[in-house]
Motif scaffolding. Structure first.
Motif, PDB file in Angstrom:
ATOM      1  N   PRO A   2       0.832  -1.204   0.000  1.00  0.00           N
ATOM      2  CA  PRO A   2       0.000   0.000   0.000  1.00  0.00           C
ATOM      3  C   PRO A   2       0.870   1.258   0.000  1.00  0.00           C
ATOM      4  O   PRO A   2       1.856   1.342   0.732  1.00  0.00           O
ATOM      5  CB  PRO A   2      -0.803  -0.115   1.300  1.00  0.00           C
ATOM      6  N   VAL A   3       0.534   2.206  -0.851  1.00  0.00           N
ATOM      7  CA  VAL A   3       1.276   3.461  -0.957  1.00  0.00           C
ATOM      8  C   VAL A   3       0.338   4.620  -0.613  1.00  0.00           C
ATOM      9  O   VAL A   3      -0.766   4.712  -1.162  1.00  0.00           O
ATOM     10  CB  VAL A   3       1.851   3.662  -2.375  1.00  0.00           C
ATOM     11  N   ASP A   4       0.769   5.450   0.285  1.00  0.00           N
ATOM     12  CA  ASP A   4      -0.038   6.594   0.724  1.00  0.00           C
ATOM     13  C   ASP A   4       0.246   7.776  -0.185  1.00  0.00           C
ATOM     14  O   ASP A   4       1.166   8.557   0.044  1.00  0.00           O
ATOM     15  CB  ASP A   4       0.306   6.938   2.185  1.00  0.00           C
ATOM     16  N   PRO A  40      -0.527  11.361  -2.013  1.00  0.00           N
ATOM     17  CA  PRO A  40      -1.311  12.587  -1.864  1.00  0.00           C
ATOM     18  C   PRO A  40      -2.189  12.786  -3.087  1.00  0.00           C
ATOM     19  O   PRO A  40      -1.792  12.444  -4.203  1.00  0.00           O
ATOM     20  CB  PRO A  40      -0.239  13.681  -1.775  1.00  0.00           C
ATOM     21  N   ALA A  93       4.801  12.309  -1.962  1.00  0.00           N
ATOM     22  CA  ALA A  93       4.745  10.848  -2.046  1.00  0.00           C
ATOM     23  C   ALA A  93       6.061  10.227  -1.595  1.00  0.00           C
ATOM     24  O   ALA A  93       6.083   9.232  -0.858  1.00  0.00           O
ATOM     25  CB  ALA A  93       4.424  10.421  -3.478  1.00  0.00           C
ATOM     26  N   ARG A 114       6.535  10.563   2.270  1.00  0.00           N
ATOM     27  CA  ARG A 114       5.707   9.616   3.019  1.00  0.00           C
ATOM     28  C   ARG A 114       6.263   8.198   2.931  1.00  0.00           C
ATOM     29  O   ARG A 114       6.258   7.457   3.917  1.00  0.00           O
ATOM     30  CB  ARG A 114       4.275   9.645   2.472  1.00  0.00           C
ATOM     31  N   SER A 115       6.731   7.809   1.755  1.00  0.00           N
ATOM     32  CA  SER A 115       7.217   6.439   1.572  1.00  0.00           C
ATOM     33  C   SER A 115       8.491   6.195   2.374  1.00  0.00           C
ATOM     34  O   SER A 115       8.650   5.134   2.994  1.00  0.00           O
ATOM     35  CB  SER A 115       7.463   6.149   0.093  1.00  0.00           C
ATOM     36  N   ARG A 172       8.307   5.790   6.401  1.00  0.00           N
ATOM     37  CA  ARG A 172       7.878   4.529   7.016  1.00  0.00           C
ATOM     38  C   ARG A 172       8.877   3.397   6.799  1.00  0.00           C
ATOM     39  O   ARG A 172       8.729   2.327   7.391  1.00  0.00           O
ATOM     40  CB  ARG A 172       6.516   4.106   6.441  1.00  0.00           C
ATOM     41  N   ALA A 186       6.485   4.005  -4.486  1.00  0.00           N
ATOM     42  CA  ALA A 186       5.811   5.300  -4.453  1.00  0.00           C
ATOM     43  C   ALA A 186       5.865   5.974  -5.820  1.00  0.00           C
ATOM     44  O   ALA A 186       4.871   6.547  -6.290  1.00  0.00           O
ATOM     45  CB  ALA A 186       6.450   6.194  -3.389  1.00  0.00           C
ATOM     46  N   TYR A 201       2.630   6.724  -8.043  1.00  0.00           N
ATOM     47  CA  TYR A 201       2.392   8.112  -8.447  1.00  0.00           C
ATOM     48  C   TYR A 201       2.247   8.203  -9.962  1.00  0.00           C
ATOM     49  O   TYR A 201       1.357   8.901 -10.472  1.00  0.00           O
ATOM     50  CB  TYR A 201       3.549   8.988  -7.971  1.00  0.00           C
TER      51      TYR A 201
END
Length: 386
Positions: free
Chosen positions: A196-198, A200, A269, A272-273, A276, A290, A294
């Motif tokens: 899973p990639v968070d 924006p 992006a 955030r990657s 973590r 990421a 993106y």
């Protein structure tokens, strides 16, 4: 009547010299920004002399696109149909590196060819992909052979999109190794690699200015910035063309806003990657995932930012180039942590190879955004880097 000194000195391969020079100008300036006068100056002849060889700019542009792919086909012909994978990749890499200044024309500018010329170009490139796919099948017979071949060509072709300077032989060695890493990747074992990639999300267009930007980006991505008019953008938003100027001084300002938005979203992006990730290998995988996510999620925005950057005025281009360099510096640092055998320029070359993999693999997958596609492309990029 005898020929004068100028005629006697005229090189027999002038047409080829013209195409060589034009390919470089089109690659660096873009089709619409380049002029016949500029190309004539690069060759050292007058514009009227240029028109004796090519009736117009489009004919010259089509000739450049043809020459480029014909070189690749000729390089494969010298290998023979049963050539080993390394020999095939080496032949393609050598001709690409030798003509790197003009090769960038293919990635973005070929969209300006008319339908018949584009079909012909696609058929010739299809032949190149077929040859590479056959070689991949012989050495690495596993799923997604054609996709891996296309992605490997993306790694090789990436050298046309940047100016990183290393000894030519070293560039060739790095790109062949990178392409081999791509075709050796196993998409079947990549499930869950991206994770899973968070990402924006672009801001919801709540203002007229934001609505104009959101409407312009897909038009720029589909048709190219130079061919899109303010009238088309205004129509997409439901405005009169003159109303655009109340929000943006000109069309180029919309393009700059799009590029800045792309740079900002990508920076978020990446941040955030990496935040973590634990450990160098995990960080590189997270960074790759990421970037791939993106690219799929914001494909139109990314395409516009990459394809149109070179055509911006220098003053407007500078902050975007700085943002691009900062992004690449993050990749360099992460890659060199995992691969201390690389110096900064070698790492940069491989980072661009990874970007090339994403572009060509994404195109081959028609940018259909699925977890499986993200996992596969992430695995191909890791193969290109490691």
């Amino acid at each position: 009547m005898t020929a004068g000194p100028a005629a006697a000195a005229r090189p027999r391969n002038r047409k080829q010299l013209i195409v060589e020079a034009a390919g470089q100008v089109f690659s660096e300036r873009g089709y619409h920004a380049a002029s016949m006068e500029e190309i004539a100056t690069a060759v050292g002849i007058s514009a009227p002399a240029l028109y004796r060889h090519f009736p117009n700019k489009y004919a010259l542009f089509a000739g450049c696109a043809d020459l480029m792919v014909d070189r690749l086909v000729a390089a494969l012909d010298t290998c023979g149909p049963e050539a080993a994978l390394t020999a095939v990749l080496t032949a393609l890499t050598r001709v690409t590196v030798a003509h790197r200044r003009s090769g960038g024309l293919y990635r973005w500018e070929a969209r300006y060819l008319d339908r018949a010329d584009r079909r012909l170009l696609r058929a010739k490139f299809g032949h190149v992909v077929d040859r590479v796919t056959t070689a991949v099948h012989r050495e690495h017979p596993r799923p997604a052979e054609r996709l891996r071949a296309v992605a490997a060509l993306g790694a090789i072709g990436s050298v046309t999109m940047h100016h990183t300077s290393i000894a030519q032989r070293r560039i060739e060695d790095l790109l062949v190794a990178s392409a081999r890493g791509v075709v050796a990747a196993d998409p079947a074992a990549a499930e869950g690699l991206a994770g899973p990639v968070d990402l924006p999300a672009p801001p919801v267009p709540r203002t007229r200015r934001a609505e104009i930007l959101a409407a312009a980006v897909p038009l720029f991505a589909r048709d190219g910035f130079a061919t899109v008019t303010n009238g088309q953008i205004a129509q997409a938003v439901g405005l009169a063309p003159s109303a655009i100027y109340r929000h943006y001084p000109g069309k180029v300002d919309i393009l700059v806003a799009a590029c800045l938005q792309a740079a900002g979203l990508l920076a978020q992006a990446v941040e955030r990657s990496l935040h973590r990730a634990t450990g160098p290998d995990a960080a590189l995988t997270a960074l790759t995932a990421a970037y791939v996510a993106y690219s799929f999620e914001h494909n139109a925005l990314t395409s516009v930012a990459e394809a149109e950057l070179a055509g911006l005025p220098a003053g407007l281009r500078r902050p975007l180039i700085l943002a691009q360099r900062e992004h690449i510096a993050v990749w360099e640092q992460q890659l060199r942590t995992v691969r201390p055998d690389l110096d900064a320029r070698q790492a940069r070359l491989l980072v661009h190879a990874g970007f090339g993999v994403v572009v060509e693999a994404g195109r081959a997958l028609r940018w259909q955004d699925t977890p499986g596609h993200r996992d596969t492309v992430t695995a191909l990029v890791i193969g290109a880097l490691l």
